[in-house]
Structure formats: structure tokens, C-alpha cells
Design a protein around this motif. Structure first.
Motif, PDB file in Angstrom:
ATOM      1  N   SER A 256       0.866  -1.194   0.000  1.00  0.00           N
ATOM      2  CA  SER A 256       0.000   0.000   0.000  1.00  0.00           C
ATOM      3  C   SER A 256       0.895   1.234   0.000  1.00  0.00           C
ATOM      4  N   ASP A 257       0.345   2.347  -0.441  1.00  0.00           N
ATOM      5  CA  ASP A 257       1.107   3.599  -0.409  1.00  0.00           C
ATOM      6  C   ASP A 257       1.441   3.992   1.024  1.00  0.00           C
ATOM      7  N   SER A 258       0.534   3.706   1.952  1.00  0.00           N
ATOM      8  CA  SER A 258       0.785   4.050   3.353  1.00  0.00           C
ATOM      9  C   SER A 258       2.007   3.313   3.889  1.00  0.00           C
ATOM     10  N   ILE A 259       2.119   2.026   3.569  1.00  0.00           N
ATOM     11  CA  ILE A 259       3.308   1.255   3.983  1.00  0.00           C
ATOM     12  C   ILE A 259       4.553   1.873   3.353  1.00  0.00           C
ATOM     13  N   ALA A 260       4.456   2.204   2.069  1.00  0.00           N
ATOM     14  CA  ALA A 260       5.608   2.778   1.361  1.00  0.00           C
ATOM     15  C   ALA A 260       6.051   4.101   1.986  1.00  0.00           C
ATOM     16  N   LEU A 261       5.099   4.909   2.453  1.00  0.00           N
ATOM     17  CA  LEU A 261       5.464   6.177   3.093  1.00  0.00           C
ATOM     18  C   LEU A 261       6.255   5.927   4.376  1.00  0.00           C
ATOM     19  N   GLY A 262       5.904   4.881   5.111  1.00  0.00           N
ATOM     20  CA  GLY A 262       6.671   4.506   6.291  1.00  0.00           C
ATOM     21  C   GLY A 262       8.086   4.085   5.918  1.00  0.00           C
ATOM     22  N   VAL A 263       8.217   3.354   4.805  1.00  0.00           N
ATOM     23  CA  VAL A 263       9.539   2.938   4.316  1.00  0.00           C
ATOM     24  C   VAL A 263      10.384   4.166   3.986  1.00  0.00           C
ATOM     25  N   LEU A 264       9.790   5.133   3.287  1.00  0.00           N
ATOM     26  CA  LEU A 264      10.540   6.342   2.914  1.00  0.00           C
ATOM     27  C   LEU A 264      10.982   7.127   4.146  1.00  0.00           C
ATOM     28  N   ALA A 265      10.099   7.193   5.144  1.00  0.00           N
ATOM     29  CA  ALA A 265      10.441   7.929   6.373  1.00  0.00           C
ATOM     30  C   ALA A 265      11.610   7.275   7.092  1.00  0.00           C
ATOM     31  N   GLU A 266      11.596   5.954   7.191  1.00  0.00           N
ATOM     32  CA  GLU A 266      12.685   5.250   7.879  1.00  0.00           C
ATOM     33  C   GLU A 266      13.972   5.316   7.063  1.00  0.00           C
ATOM     34  N   ALA A 267      13.855   5.296   5.740  1.00  0.00           N
ATOM     35  CA  ALA A 267      15.042   5.422   4.887  1.00  0.00           C
ATOM     36  C   ALA A 267      15.746   6.752   5.155  1.00  0.00           C
ATOM     37  N   ALA A 289       1.068   9.426  -3.007  1.00  0.00           N
ATOM     38  CA  ALA A 289       2.163   8.912  -3.834  1.00  0.00           C
ATOM     39  C   ALA A 289       2.785  10.031  -4.664  1.00  0.00           C
ATOM     40  N   GLU A 290       1.944  10.942  -5.150  1.00  0.00           N
ATOM     41  CA  GLU A 290       2.446  12.061  -5.955  1.00  0.00           C
ATOM     42  C   GLU A 290       3.191  13.075  -5.094  1.00  0.00           C
ATOM     43  N   GLU A 291       2.757  13.232  -3.835  1.00  0.00           N
ATOM     44  CA  GLU A 291       3.296  14.296  -2.992  1.00  0.00           C
ATOM     45  C   GLU A 291       4.457  13.856  -2.106  1.00  0.00           C
ATOM     46  N   SER A 292       4.778  12.560  -2.101  1.00  0.00           N
ATOM     47  CA  SER A 292       5.863  12.075  -1.237  1.00  0.00           C
ATOM     48  C   SER A 292       7.212  12.554  -1.768  1.00  0.00           C
ATOM     49  N   VAL A 293       8.246  12.399  -0.948  1.00  0.00           N
ATOM     50  CA  VAL A 293       9.608  12.780  -1.346  1.00  0.00           C
ATOM     51  C   VAL A 293      10.512  11.556  -1.207  1.00  0.00           C
ATOM     52  N   PRO A 294      11.006  11.037  -2.352  1.00  0.00           N
ATOM     53  CA  PRO A 294      10.672  11.417  -3.732  1.00  0.00           C
ATOM     54  C   PRO A 294       9.271  10.927  -4.104  1.00  0.00           C
ATOM     55  N   PRO A 295       8.695  11.467  -5.195  1.00  0.00           N
ATOM     56  CA  PRO A 295       7.399  10.968  -5.655  1.00  0.00           C
ATOM     57  C   PRO A 295       7.448   9.451  -5.866  1.00  0.00           C
ATOM     58  N   LEU A 296       6.397   8.774  -5.429  1.00  0.00           N
ATOM     59  CA  LEU A 296       6.416   7.316  -5.309  1.00  0.00           C
ATOM     60  C   LEU A 296       5.902   6.617  -6.562  1.00  0.00           C
ATOM     61  N   THR A 297       6.700   5.701  -7.095  1.00  0.00           N
ATOM     62  CA  THR A 297       6.196   4.771  -8.106  1.00  0.00           C
ATOM     63  C   THR A 297       5.141   3.901  -7.429  1.00  0.00           C
ATOM     64  N   SER A 298       3.968   3.769  -8.050  1.00  0.00           N
ATOM     65  CA  SER A 298       2.876   3.066  -7.379  1.00  0.00           C
ATOM     66  C   SER A 298       1.940   2.403  -8.387  1.00  0.00           C
ATOM     67  N   VAL A 299       1.362   1.285  -7.961  1.00  0.00           N
ATOM     68  CA  VAL A 299       0.308   0.639  -8.745  1.00  0.00           C
ATOM     69  C   VAL A 299      -0.984   1.393  -8.451  1.00  0.00           C
ATOM     70  N   SER A 300      -1.540   2.008  -9.457  1.00  0.00           N
ATOM     71  CA  SER A 300      -2.705   2.862  -9.265  1.00  0.00           C
ATOM     72  C   SER A 300      -3.998   2.058  -9.378  1.00  0.00           C
ATOM     73  N   GLN A 301      -4.792   2.106  -8.306  1.00  0.00           N
ATOM     74  CA  GLN A 301      -6.137   1.555  -8.361  1.00  0.00           C
ATOM     75  C   GLN A 301      -7.086   2.674  -8.786  1.00  0.00           C
ATOM     76  N   PRO A 302      -8.140   2.359  -9.548  1.00  0.00           N
ATOM     77  CA  PRO A 302      -9.118   3.398  -9.924  1.00  0.00           C
ATOM     78  C   PRO A 302     -10.071   3.645  -8.752  1.00  0.00           C
ATOM     79  N   LEU A 303      -9.552   4.265  -7.684  1.00  0.00           N
ATOM     80  CA  LEU A 303     -10.306   4.361  -6.424  1.00  0.00           C
ATOM     81  C   LEU A 303     -11.610   5.147  -6.589  1.00  0.00           C
ATOM     82  N   GLN A 304     -11.557   6.264  -7.310  1.00  0.00           N
ATOM     83  CA  GLN A 304     -12.783   7.043  -7.484  1.00  0.00           C
ATOM     84  C   GLN A 304     -13.802   6.276  -8.324  1.00  0.00           C
ATOM     85  N   GLU A 305     -13.330   5.568  -9.348  1.00  0.00           N
ATOM     86  CA  GLU A 305     -14.251   4.768 -10.153  1.00  0.00           C
ATOM     87  C   GLU A 305     -14.837   3.621  -9.332  1.00  0.00           C
ATOM     88  N   MET A 306     -14.049   3.064  -8.389  1.00  0.00           N
ATOM     89  CA  MET A 306     -14.577   2.032  -7.503  1.00  0.00           C
ATOM     90  C   MET A 306     -15.720   2.593  -6.656  1.00  0.00           C
TER      91      MET A 306
END
Length: 351
Positions: A256-267, A289-306
Motif C-alpha cells: 500500500s502507499d501508506s506502507i511505502a510512506l513509512g519505508v521512505l520515512a525510515e530510509a 504517492a504524488e506528494e511524497s519525497v521522492p514521488p512514489l512509483t505506485s500501482v494505481s487503483q481506480p479508487l474514485q471509479e470504484m
């Protein structure tokens, strides 16, 4: 005015006579009460259908100009949930539907049991419910199904009953695409930081990860697979655990992007450069994902369409439409940003 009430009374009495029960028993059935035997309930429902009698829920929905749909979320702190909510609200505005938001994680709120929540939906004349929460298991959905309340579950952690409509994304394909991207950059030591081990969406992402590795002849390393929660804290803890390994991974696929943000913070705390020393891919494609530093490569789900699809299915069930399928799976796609780069080699991950 007494004369105008007479037909309703006669109709209810006629239903009771046809079903061979008392009028109070009929009243209990049309109001969703539980203290009626299943066989008796079936007789009453058959008589109601033949008579064309409208239940209180149906009468309220006809009387109200705008149908009301309840949406249940764990928290508004989740970018995932907010994106889905935006999709629901967009379609609601176009369809002249009101959305009532119910946040289960609000501190101090008195929790309702599924039975109480289902009965409240009936009593207050809402036309259905959209569930975006881990708080509802299949067993907890049963009171809603018993009352014929239209319900749609978005990306459930566990497979719902066959008669529950669910909307999700192609998790397996997304997991495979994320891992294949890292393999294409030359990475061979790729870790997987997943959510809850038993969650269906997590298993699908893990299996996609494993399929990509096996397709390239790369062994699946047990030490590189860590389950937890879809939260940043798991990314922090997982990153710490991976950095303690003798052979550190050169890349991490976070489920998940949330997990990835934790990874970036610890890095950042560990002075590990992303992506120079290690590449990171997330999953969800949220605005984070767009606003993280650096911007995160991510598998995009169509969340709004869902979210839009979920509301469409609630309204179709409300109208009594026949559904071609009770499981909708929308396509994911990989969005490459600045958190992934070609593997720098063995030396970079071993220091």
C-alpha cells in the motif's frame, strides 16, 4: 380522515388472513423484526409480494425526493478511503442521491452492533450501504442481507458471501506489474511488505509478486516477505527488519502507499537514499504517492471509479435490477515516478 385509513388496515388484515397469521406478526415482518419464525416469515413475505404492499422502507424511499445511502469508513485519515469517498460523492451529485457518512473509528462514538445498524437503516428509510472498512466480516453482513438491504463492499479484506456485491481492483496483476518493473531495472533482491496476511487483496498482491519472481527464475526469499497492516508504522518496522538482514534487499514492493510512506520515512532516518541505494514501489495510487519525497512509483487503483461503481450497484439493487455479476474487478496500472531506479549492484545494498 378515518375513511382514508381504512384501506391500509384492510390490506394488512387481508395479508394476515392469507398468510394464516396475526396482524401483529405481519407488522413485525414488514418492520424487519427478528422474533418471527423463518417459515412464518416466508409465508408473510409471499403474501406481501402478491398484494403489492409496500414496506416502511419502500414507502419512505418513494416519499423522499432524494434516496439516502450510508457509507461506512474506518477513518478519514486514510487517503484510500477519501479517494473512494470522492468517487461516491461525485456519482451521488449526478444521481441526486444523499450520502450519509459513518466513520467507525471516531473516538468516543458508541458502537452499534450489526443488528442495530441494519435496523436503523430500515427505521430511517435509507436505501442501502457502501462498506469501505475492515470492521465488517461476512457474518456481520448477514443482518443486512436478511433485511434485503442493498449493500456493496469495496475491496473486502475477506471474501464476502456469494450474494454480496463487491467492487475491487486487479490486485494480482498489480502485484505482478510492480515486481516486474523492479526486475526490469535489474533488481533481484526484492522484498514484499504486505498488509494483513489473511486479507484477500494482500494475498493476491503477494501472489502476483511471487509469480513475477518465478517467471524470471528468481527465488522467493522467506526473509524478504513481511506481513502487517496497511499503515505507515508497518513500513517503518518492516524497513528496520530488512536492514538488519545480512543481505539487504535492493528494492521493496510495499502493498500500500501508506506502507511505502513509512519505508521512505525510515530510509531518511537511516540515511538510505531513495532510489540511489534502494528502490520503492507502493500500491493504491493515492495523492500521497504524488506528494511524497521522492514521488512514489505506485500501482494505481481506480479508487474514485470504484466508489462510483459501488453507488451504481446500490441504486441498481434498490430498483430491483438483475445484476450480471456480484463481483466487479477494475484494472490497475503502474505509474512510474522517482522512487525507482536501476539497481546499483550488490555493494549498494550491503553497506
Amino acid at each position: 380522515m378515518a375513511g382514508s385509513e381504512r384501506p391500509a388496515k384492510l390490506t394488512l388484515a387481508a395479508i394476515a388472513r392469507e398468510a394464516g397469521v396475526s396482524a401483529p406478526t405481519v407488522s413485525k415482518v414488514v418492520n424487519g423484526r427478528e422474533d418471527v419464525a423463518a417459515e412464518t416469515r416466508a409465508k408473510v413475505l409471499t403474501a406481501l409480494e402478491r398484494s403489492g404492499y409496500k414496506s416502511p422502507l419502500q414507502r419512505k424511499n418513494i416519499a423522499w425526493r432524494r434516496p439516502v445511502v450510508e457509507m461506512v469508513l474506518d477513518s478519514l485519515n486514510s487517503a484510500y478511503g477519501v479517494e473512494v469517498l470522492n468517487g461516491v460523492l461525485e456519482h451521488a451529485a449526478a444521481s441526486d442521491v444523499e450520502v450519509l457518512l459513518n466513520v467507525t473509528g471516531v473516538q468516543g462514538a458508541s458502537p452499534l452492533s450489526p443488528e442495530q445498524r441494519a435496523q436503523r437503516i430500515i427505521d430511517e428509510g435509507r436505501c442501502g450501504m457502501i462498506v469501505v472498512t475492515s470492521a465488517f466480516s461476512s457474518a456481520q453482513l448477514e443482518p443486512f442481507l436478511r433485511r434485503d438491504i442493498p449493500i456493496v463492499v469495496i475491496d473486502p479484506l475477506n471474501p464476502p458471501q456469494a450474494d454480496v456485491v463487491s467492487v475491487g481492483a486487479s490486485n494480482w496483476a498489480g502485484g505482478k506489474a510492480a515486481t516486474a518493473h523492479l526486475l526490469g531495472l535489474g533488481h533481484r533482491r526484492i522484498a514484499f511488505l504486505g498488509g494483513p496476511e489473511a486479507a484477500e487483496c494482500n494475498q493476491a498482491r503477494l501472489h502476483g509478486y511471487m509469480a513475477a519472481l518465478m517467471a524470471e527464475g528468481v527465488p522467493v526469499e522467506e526473509d524478504y516477505i513481511l506481513s502487517g497492516t496497511f499503515r505507515p508504522e508497518h513500513g517503518v518496522a518492516g524497513m528496520k527488519a530488512l536492514l538488519r538482514l545480512e543481505k539487504r534487499p535492493t528494492a521493496i514492493f510495499a502493498a500500500s502507499d501508506s506502507i511505502a510512506l513509512g519505508v521512505l520515512a525510515e530510509a531518511r532516518r537511516q540515511q538510505i537514499r531513495i532510489p540511489e541505494d534502494m528502490s520503492v514501489v507502493g500500491f493504491d495510487g493515492t495523492y500521497q504517492a504524488e506528494e511524497s519525497v521522492p514521488p512514489l512509483t505506485s500501482v494505481s487503483q481506480p479508487l474514485q471509479e470504484m466508489g462510483r461503481a459501488a453507488l451504481r450497484f446500490v441504486l441498481r439493487q434498490m430498483r430491483g435490477d438483475t445484476l450480471d455479476s456480484r463481483r466487479v474487478e477494475l484494472a490497475t496500472h503502474l505509474v512510474v515516478r522517482e522512487s525507482t531506479a536501476p539497481c546499483a549492484g550488490e555493494a549498494a545494498s550491503a553497506h
